[in-house]
Design an enzyme around this catalytic site. Structure first.
Site, PDB file in Angstrom:
ATOM      1  N   GLY A 290       0.838  -1.190   0.000  1.00  0.00           N
ATOM      2  CA  GLY A 290       0.000   0.000   0.000  1.00  0.00           C
ATOM      3  C   GLY A 290       0.869   1.234   0.000  1.00  0.00           C
ATOM      4  N   CYS A 291       0.381   2.278   0.610  1.00  0.00           N
ATOM      5  CA  CYS A 291       1.093   3.554   0.640  1.00  0.00           C
ATOM      6  C   CYS A 291       2.412   3.408   1.400  1.00  0.00           C
ATOM      7  CB  CYS A 291       0.217   4.600   1.321  1.00  0.00           C
ATOM      8  SG  CYS A 291       1.024   6.190   1.501  1.00  0.00           S
ATOM      9  N   PHE A 292       3.482   3.921   0.805  1.00  0.00           N
ATOM     10  CA  PHE A 292       4.790   3.778   1.459  1.00  0.00           C
ATOM     11  C   PHE A 292       4.894   4.565   2.749  1.00  0.00           C
ATOM     12  CE2 PHE A 292       6.480   6.355  -2.436  1.00  0.00           C
ATOM     13  CZ  PHE A 292       5.872   7.532  -2.025  1.00  0.00           C
ATOM     14  N   TRP A 293       4.078   5.579   2.942  1.00  0.00           N
ATOM     15  CA  TRP A 293       4.124   6.356   4.183  1.00  0.00           C
ATOM     16  C   TRP A 293       3.826   5.471   5.380  1.00  0.00           C
ATOM     17  CZ3 TRP A 293       0.334  10.614   2.173  1.00  0.00           C
ATOM     18  CH2 TRP A 293       0.964  11.399   1.201  1.00  0.00           C
ATOM     19  N   CYS A 294       2.866   4.557   5.224  1.00  0.00           N
ATOM     20  CA  CYS A 294       2.479   3.664   6.330  1.00  0.00           C
ATOM     21  C   CYS A 294       3.612   2.713   6.691  1.00  0.00           C
ATOM     22  CB  CYS A 294       1.245   2.848   5.949  1.00  0.00           C
ATOM     23  SG  CYS A 294      -0.243   3.821   5.689  1.00  0.00           S
TER      24      CYS A 294
END
Length: 186
Positions: A18-22
């Site tokens: 998913g989102c790399f920020w997570c």
């Protein structure tokens, strides 16, 4: 393809969930992790930008490249965290983030990483750890493209941003609750 060594005593893992920020926000807190870089892997165009990848036409996944000390933290440990902090049963999707750039992937850097990834997925499937089939792909690592500077340490630098409050923060809290003993000491 041998073990990737950044510096003596370290190894590299590249994961998409998913989102790399997570993923970055969680792995930054894990004891034994030397560094985490957000970026892109697995696509067809050279030097993709965030906008290119978000359009969903490049074939890249949002990834984190984790440099870790295998004497402190094993590749399996990284994968155990990985399978807790994202849903490996949704094809090209994590929550409201939809598209191939949000797929669940383990980009292996060695035959040992490939084998360990296959083993943990087989164990999770045998244990019926998830209510649906795991769709995480296990593929060879390709060219890693570092994401733009503003994506690095995004959660740390933008804790009040709504996406961080409603998506990233709960994943970090879930990690803390499940893996408190593996967190870096302050």
């Amino acid at each position: 393809m041998g073990q990737v060594q950044i510096q003596s005593g370290t190894e590299v893992a590249t994961l998409a969930g998913g989102c790399f920020w997570c993923l970055e926000a969680v792995y930054d807190r894990l004891e034994g992790v030397e560094s985490v870089e957000s970026g892109y892997m697995g696509g067809q165009i050279p030097n993709p930008t965030y906008r290119d990848v978000c359009d969903g036409n490049t074939g890249h996944a949002e990834v984190v490249q984790v440099t870790f000390d295998p004497e402190v933290l094993s590749f399996r440990d990284l994968l155990e965290v990985f399978f807790v902090i994202h849903d490996p049963t949704t094809l090209d999707r994590q929550g409201n983030d939809v598209g191939t750039q949000y797929r669940s992937s383990i980009f292996y850097h060695s035959p040992e990483q490939k084998a360990e990834a296959g083993k943990i997925i087989s164990e999770l499937m045998a244990d019926k750890a998830f209510p649906a089939q795991i769709v995480t792909e296990i593929v060879p690592a390709a060219q890693f493209h570092v994401a733009e500077k503003y994506h690095q340490e995004y959660f740390e630098n933008n804790p009040n941003q709504p996406y961080c409050q409603f998506v990233v923060a709960p994943k970090v809290a879930k990690f803390r609750a499940k893996f408190a003993q593996m967190m870096k000491k302050a």
